[in-house]
Design a protein around this motif. Structure first.
Motif, PDB file in Angstrom:
ATOM      1  N   UNK A 411       9.269  -0.202 -21.343  1.00 41.15           N
ATOM      2  CA  UNK A 411       9.590  -0.961 -20.138  1.00 41.15           C
ATOM      3  C   UNK A 411       8.824  -0.350 -18.981  1.00 41.15           C
ATOM      4  N   UNK A 412       8.148  -1.184 -18.179  1.00 40.04           N
ATOM      5  CA  UNK A 412       7.317  -0.662 -17.103  1.00 40.04           C
ATOM      6  C   UNK A 412       7.472  -1.416 -15.800  1.00 40.04           C
ATOM      7  N   UNK A 413       7.090  -0.747 -14.711  1.00 39.78           N
ATOM      8  CA  UNK A 413       7.057  -1.348 -13.379  1.00 39.78           C
ATOM      9  C   UNK A 413       5.695  -1.073 -12.765  1.00 39.78           C
ATOM     10  N   UNK A 414       5.195  -2.039 -11.994  1.00 35.56           N
ATOM     11  CA  UNK A 414       3.855  -1.916 -11.413  1.00 35.56           C
ATOM     12  C   UNK A 414       3.851  -2.531 -10.020  1.00 35.56           C
ATOM     13  N   UNK A 415       3.237  -1.832  -9.061  1.00 37.79           N
ATOM     14  CA  UNK A 415       3.049  -2.372  -7.711  1.00 37.79           C
ATOM     15  C   UNK A 415       1.597  -2.200  -7.300  1.00 37.79           C
ATOM     16  N   UNK A 416       1.085  -3.183  -6.571  1.00 36.12           N
ATOM     17  CA  UNK A 416      -0.293  -3.144  -6.084  1.00 36.12           C
ATOM     18  C   UNK A 416      -0.322  -3.569  -4.619  1.00 36.12           C
ATOM     19  N   UNK A 417      -1.130  -2.877  -3.837  1.00 32.57           N
ATOM     20  CA  UNK A 417      -1.342  -3.239  -2.428  1.00 32.57           C
ATOM     21  C   UNK A 417      -2.841  -3.400  -2.242  1.00 32.57           C
ATOM     22  N   UNK A 418      -3.290  -4.635  -1.973  1.00 31.66           N
ATOM     23  CA  UNK A 418      -4.715  -4.957  -2.005  1.00 31.66           C
ATOM     24  C   UNK A 418      -5.156  -5.619  -0.714  1.00 31.66           C
ATOM     25  N   UNK A 419      -6.312  -5.180  -0.221  1.00 42.31           N
ATOM     26  CA  UNK A 419      -6.985  -5.838   0.891  1.00 42.31           C
ATOM     27  C   UNK A 419      -8.002  -6.802   0.284  1.00 42.31           C
ATOM     28  N   UNK A 420      -7.688  -8.131   0.242  1.00 36.59           N
ATOM     29  CA  UNK A 420      -8.534  -9.080  -0.488  1.00 36.59           C
ATOM     30  C   UNK A 420      -9.917  -9.226   0.135  1.00 36.59           C
ATOM     31  N   UNK A 421     -10.857  -9.736  -0.690  1.00 33.35           N
ATOM     32  CA  UNK A 421     -12.227  -9.932  -0.219  1.00 33.35           C
ATOM     33  C   UNK A 421     -12.328 -11.094   0.754  1.00 33.35           C
ATOM     34  N   UNK A 422     -11.330 -11.958   0.790  1.00 34.96           N
ATOM     35  CA  UNK A 422     -11.324 -13.061   1.742  1.00 34.96           C
ATOM     36  C   UNK A 422     -10.767 -12.550   3.066  1.00 34.96           C
ATOM     37  N   UNK A 423     -11.623 -12.470   4.053  1.00 41.20           N
ATOM     38  CA  UNK A 423     -11.325 -11.756   5.291  1.00 41.20           C
ATOM     39  C   UNK A 423     -10.130 -12.323   6.030  1.00 41.20           C
ATOM     40  N   UNK A 424      -9.896 -13.616   5.915  1.00 45.41           N
ATOM     41  CA  UNK A 424      -8.808 -14.251   6.663  1.00 45.41           C
ATOM     42  C   UNK A 424      -7.486 -14.227   5.897  1.00 45.41           C
ATOM     43  N   UNK A 425      -7.467 -13.599   4.742  1.00 40.72           N
ATOM     44  CA  UNK A 425      -6.245 -13.459   3.965  1.00 40.72           C
ATOM     45  C   UNK A 425      -5.549 -12.159   4.327  1.00 40.72           C
ATOM     46  N   UNK A 426      -4.236 -12.210   4.403  1.00 37.82           N
ATOM     47  CA  UNK A 426      -3.475 -10.997   4.691  1.00 37.82           C
ATOM     48  C   UNK A 426      -3.492 -10.061   3.486  1.00 37.82           C
ATOM     49  N   UNK A 427      -3.215  -8.791   3.755  1.00 36.15           N
ATOM     50  CA  UNK A 427      -3.101  -7.830   2.663  1.00 36.15           C
ATOM     51  C   UNK A 427      -2.003  -8.275   1.705  1.00 36.15           C
ATOM     52  N   UNK A 428      -2.273  -8.112   0.418  1.00 39.19           N
ATOM     53  CA  UNK A 428      -1.359  -8.591  -0.613  1.00 39.19           C
ATOM     54  C   UNK A 428      -0.544  -7.438  -1.188  1.00 39.19           C
ATOM     55  N   UNK A 429       0.766  -7.634  -1.238  1.00 41.32           N
ATOM     56  CA  UNK A 429       1.664  -6.681  -1.889  1.00 41.32           C
ATOM     57  C   UNK A 429       2.233  -7.379  -3.115  1.00 41.32           C
ATOM     58  N   UNK A 430       1.913  -6.849  -4.301  1.00 41.30           N
ATOM     59  CA  UNK A 430       2.228  -7.510  -5.567  1.00 41.30           C
ATOM     60  C   UNK A 430       3.104  -6.591  -6.410  1.00 41.30           C
ATOM     61  N   UNK A 431       4.157  -7.138  -6.969  1.00 43.61           N
ATOM     62  CA  UNK A 431       5.053  -6.352  -7.818  1.00 43.61           C
ATOM     63  C   UNK A 431       5.219  -6.991  -9.183  1.00 43.61           C
TER      64      UNK A 431
END
Length: 439
Positions: A411-431
């Motif tokens: 059983x696992x958990x994963x989180x990612x915080x990404x600054x996307x290549x599309x400049x007008x997109x907000x930073x993505x927080x993914x769980x």
């Protein structure tokens, strides 16, 4: 004049949409940064850890056990099966896009045949990797360029369909030398790497962490690989077709569009008494690619460019190794690369992190990892689209923990915080949450 300007704007957006559609999700990845001598096997680092395993239901290695002795009998005869079912429940918590979670499932069936044990000939082996994915989980969330969920991204463009992503023949020669021919899944080459390995289900989920993109290796390629053991140095060379061969099995057009070459030199050593490895890898392609400088200005008929390359260096060092459980360790990894930037969409990249078995809390069968990446995309590509379509570089941080409930259930958990290549997109927080069952 207004009409002409309007046509130019529409044409620019059309070109941008086409190219961004080709790049998202990214179809090319992988850097040959591991030795071929143990590059593919149905075993992962978890299997090398010497934890005692008995025949009880909660301690056996597989959910279905030893098949009343049948599995052991087949292994003695050189036939190895490893069937795994993985599920993920992942979604966008914060960022640009729909905030919802979705489920996805993946079957990995790994089959190895050893000709020695089959009493055929010495040193031969056949490797097969069958994949099947299903569900509604998305591989790209929050406007990211690179897939945040490798398991549901691959096999590429083949949901609800069985695909043989690896079909290779391996011949061992002399003291640790190898020749491999056939159809290669690059993720299998990383399978036993203690940082990248795990097919996106055991360890990291983001494809950058699983198989760092170079811009030159297709999702699945066909070709040949040679590994020469000059201990403590290993030389590996690969020649392959530049096109994606996910759904191809007997193509008649290999190398029609060019040839890709790669060479890796890796040295293993000891630093402070613990395992260390470092190396350099170079790739070059003769295939033609889109000349990014011709994409802007309303130009529809683009020209081509040749000479794509990628050169990267790798370093890995164990910070702690277990004496009670051989193979259990955790340590640091670094990878840095430079590339041409046209026609390669990659110009430079950096990846660093810590991963392995958390010996400091006494859980040698578990896995954990913290990794950071930065991808500098082609300046020529960015300039061609800006300011109509603002694209920039992509960077991110990923953390995961995989808990071993039994040797066959994780059983696992994963989180990612990404600054996307599309400049007008907000930073993505993914769980995300995930499970894996070894059948």
């Amino acid at each position: 004049m207004r009409l002409k300007r309007g046509v130019n704007i529409i044409t620019n957006f059309f070109c941008a949409a086409v190219v961004l559609g080709l790049l998202n999700p990214i179809p090319l990845f992988g850097q040959l940064g591991t030795t071929a001598t143990d590059s593919y096997a149905s075993k992962t680092p978890l299997d090398t850890i010497g934890a005692p395993v008995d025949d009880s239901f909660f301690e056996q290695k597989y959910l279905t056990g030893d098949w009343w002795g049948g599995r052991s009998f087949l292994e003695e005869k050189g036939v190895n099966f490893d069937l795994r079912y993985s599920s993920t429940y992942q979604g966008l918590i914060q960022g640009t896009g729909e905030k919802k979670f979705a489920y996805g499932g993946k079957v990995n069936a790994l089959i190895n045949l050893e000709t020695d044990k089959m009493h055929l000939w010495k040193g031969g082996g056949f490797n097969v990797h069958l994949e099947y994915r299903h569900g509604a989980a998305q591989s790209n969330l929050g406007g990211t360029l690179f897939a945040v969920n490798t398991a549901v991204f691959l096999p590429s463009d083949s949901p609800n369909e069985w695909v043989a992503s690896t079909l290779t023949y391996t011949q061992k020669i002399g003291n640790g030398h190898q020749i491999r021919l056939g159809k290669f899944n690059p993720i299998d080459i990383y399978a036993r790497h203690s940082f990248h390995g795990g097919w996106g289900v055991d360890r990291f989920m983001n494809i950058i962490m699983v198989a760092p993109p170079s811009g030159l290796i297709p999702v699945v390629f066909m070709g040949g690989l040679v590994s020469i053991n000059l201990a403590p140095v290993t030389l590996t060379a690969v020649v392959f077709d530049p096109n994606d061969r996910t759904k191809d099995y007997f193509p008649g057009d290999l190398f029609k569009d060019g040839v890709n070459f790669g060479i890796n030199v890796t040295r293993v050593a000891k630093l402070a008494g613990r395992a260390t490895s470092y190396g350099i890898t170079g790739f070059y392609s003769t295939a033609e690619g889109t000349d990014f400088s011709t994409l802007g200005g309303g130009v529809v008929n683009t020209s081509t460019e040749t000479g794509a390359f990628n050169i990267n260096v790798q370093f890995k060092h164990n910070l702690q190794e277990s004496t009670a459980y051989p193979g259990a360790a955790w340590g640091i990894t670094f990878k840095g690369a430079i590339a041409d930037g046209n026609p390669n969409y990659v110009q430079a990249s950096l990846l660093a992190g810590i991963a392995g078995n958390p010996l400091f809390i006494g859980r040698p069968q578990d896995n954990f990892g913290i990794g950071f990446f930065y991808y500098n995309l082609s300046d020529v590509l960015e300039d061609s689209f800006n300011p109509l379509v603002s694209i920039t570089n992509e960077s991110g941080l990923e953390m995961f923990y995989t808990y071993s409930i039994t040797p066959w259930l994780y059983l696992g958990a994963d989180v990612q915080y990404i600054n996307p290549f599309r400049e007008r997109f907000n930073n993505a927080f993914i769980g995300g949450l995930r499970t894996q069952i070894r059948l």
